[in-house]
Design a protein around this motif. Structure first.
Motif, short mmCIF file in Angstrom:
data_model
loop_
_atom_site.label_atom_id
_atom_site.label_comp_id
_atom_site.label_asym_id
_atom_site.label_seq_id
_atom_site.Cartn_x
_atom_site.Cartn_y
_atom_site.Cartn_z
N PHE A 89 0.83 -1.20 0.00
CA PHE A 89 0.00 0.00 0.00
C PHE A 89 0.87 1.26 0.00
O PHE A 89 0.55 2.25 -0.67
CB PHE A 89 -0.96 0.01 1.20
CG PHE A 89 -1.90 1.17 1.17
CD1 PHE A 89 -2.97 1.18 0.28
CD2 PHE A 89 -1.73 2.27 1.99
CE1 PHE A 89 -3.83 2.26 0.22
CE2 PHE A 89 -2.59 3.35 1.93
CZ PHE A 89 -3.65 3.35 1.05
N ALA A 143 -18.32 0.93 0.70
CA ALA A 143 -17.90 1.72 1.86
C ALA A 143 -16.81 0.99 2.65
O ALA A 143 -15.86 1.61 3.14
CB ALA A 143 -19.10 2.01 2.77
N ASP A 146 -13.63 1.68 0.91
CA ASP A 146 -13.19 3.06 1.16
C ASP A 146 -12.61 3.17 2.57
O ASP A 146 -11.59 3.84 2.79
CB ASP A 146 -14.36 4.03 1.02
CG ASP A 146 -14.71 4.32 -0.44
OD1 ASP A 146 -13.80 4.72 -1.19
OD2 ASP A 146 -15.87 4.15 -0.84
N LEU A 147 -13.28 2.52 3.53
CA LEU A 147 -12.79 2.51 4.91
C LEU A 147 -11.40 1.90 4.96
O LEU A 147 -10.48 2.45 5.60
CB LEU A 147 -13.75 1.66 5.75
CG LEU A 147 -13.35 1.43 7.21
CD1 LEU A 147 -13.75 2.65 8.06
CD2 LEU A 147 -14.01 0.18 7.78
N ARG A 149 -9.18 1.69 2.63
CA ARG A 149 -8.23 2.60 1.98
C ARG A 149 -7.87 3.75 2.94
O ARG A 149 -6.71 4.13 3.06
CB ARG A 149 -8.85 3.14 0.70
CG ARG A 149 -7.87 3.62 -0.30
CD ARG A 149 -8.57 4.25 -1.49
NE ARG A 149 -9.14 3.33 -2.44
CZ ARG A 149 -10.44 3.21 -2.71
NH1 ARG A 149 -11.33 3.98 -2.10
NH2 ARG A 149 -10.86 2.35 -3.60
N GLY A 150 -8.88 4.27 3.62
CA GLY A 150 -8.64 5.35 4.58
C GLY A 150 -7.77 4.89 5.73
O GLY A 150 -6.92 5.64 6.22
N MET A 151 -7.99 3.65 6.18
CA MET A 151 -7.16 3.11 7.26
C MET A 151 -5.74 2.88 6.78
O MET A 151 -4.80 2.96 7.56
CB MET A 151 -7.77 1.80 7.76
CG MET A 151 -9.02 2.02 8.58
SD MET A 151 -9.69 0.46 9.18
CE MET A 151 -10.74 1.07 10.52
N LEU A 153 -4.17 4.81 4.68
CA LEU A 153 -3.52 6.13 4.73
C LEU A 153 -3.20 6.50 6.18
O LEU A 153 -2.12 7.04 6.47
CB LEU A 153 -4.45 7.16 4.09
CG LEU A 153 -3.83 8.43 3.53
CD1 LEU A 153 -2.67 8.13 2.61
CD2 LEU A 153 -4.88 9.25 2.79
N ALA A 154 -4.11 6.19 7.10
CA ALA A 154 -3.87 6.48 8.52
C ALA A 154 -2.70 5.66 9.05
O ALA A 154 -1.99 6.10 9.95
CB ALA A 154 -5.13 6.20 9.33
#
Lengths: 182, 182
Positions: A89, A143, A146-147, A149-151, A153-154
């Motif tokens: 990632f 969703a 998307d979640l 993917r957001g995690m 990045l976090a």
């Protein structure tokens, strides 16, 4: 060579990543490397696609062994989130960030992104045993990605796995409700 | 100068973004710019923090006007998702991607990320009128922000607002169920 390319991209970013450097790391001759991958764009998009596909294939194999039942949804969400963590990632983020400012790279990355999204969506539907004809199911599966993917990045700069675990557990409960029409 | 820095970062990425270039774009003398921002790290992290805070403040102002009721949750989710789109988010991604491979930058970006996450969480709780003592509420609000971040990354290269709108509508329904204890 593709694994070396992903490691290179994750470690030093797009600006410093070249076909020659990857050839050196992989112990391949420059000429052979340049013959297979005439441009940086071709090498690094092929590499990100390759690791993403092998990772998703591994997720499918592992998830296929999980017993049906309420715990399966959480286990599958956890596995999907994991596919957006780590070196693979990190390499993808470097490629996406560079493509945002580089039209030549962007024209390679856009079809790659579309393909990866489509495959992730199909895998998620299958592994969650999700019926897209039920209202809200398709969107809830999207969703979930998307979640994830957001995690990803976090988790790029700091290890936030404890927080992530709690959020996944709660997310899986609500997702299971949508999937089972509760 | 901070707005110019964010535009510069979003457009050309970290590698080409310097204090001098931003000074030139903002019509400020190089000496004045260097006096205020002795390093690139200081300038660009201050800039990303500044735009993120102004954007979140604007979201709070707009959301405060929304009537209470079932449509509010969806409107607030939509606004939160919007704060992770556009130039500001593109600039943040450039900074995050660069920080992944640059320890000096990373030490500036980590506290910035923590602060932005904390403020986003607080704003989301307030705007959603969420009671964290209800089981699952804290995690569902965090999931909303992870989702928003993931949608930001998905929107970096291609405009996927139609898909995003459908996913938001579905998630808002689920989230509203958790918030109201249904």
């Amino acid at each position: 060579m593709l694994d070396a390319a992903v490691g290179c991209l994750a470690e030093i970013g797009w600006a410093g990543s070249t076909v020659d450097l990857v050839a050196e790391r992989a112990g391949v001759s420059r000429d052979a490397a340049r013959h297979h991958f005439p441009t940086r764009e071709a090498l690094f998009t092929a590499a990100v696609l390759h690791v993403s596909e092998s990772r998703m294939a591994e997720t499918r194999r592992r998830a296929a062994k999980l017993p049906r039942g309420p715990a399966r949804t959480e286990a599958v969400v956890r596995m999907l989130v994991e596919t957006y963590q780590g070196t693979e990632f990190a390499a993808a983020v470097q490629l996406w960030a560079a493509a945002a400012n580089d039209p030549a790279l962007r024209s390679h990355v856009l079809p790659l992104e579309e393909r990866m999204d489509r495959e992730a969506h199909r895998a998620a539907l299958e592994l969650l045993d999700a019926d897209e004809s039920v209202p809200g199911v398709r969107e809830s599966v999207q969703a979930t990605l998307d979640l994830a993917r957001g995690m990803g990045l976090a988790g790029l700069l700091a290890d936030d796995r404890a927080r992530r675990g709690r959020v996944i557990a709660q997310w899986a409960r609500t997702l299971d409700g949508v999937l089972t029409g509760r």
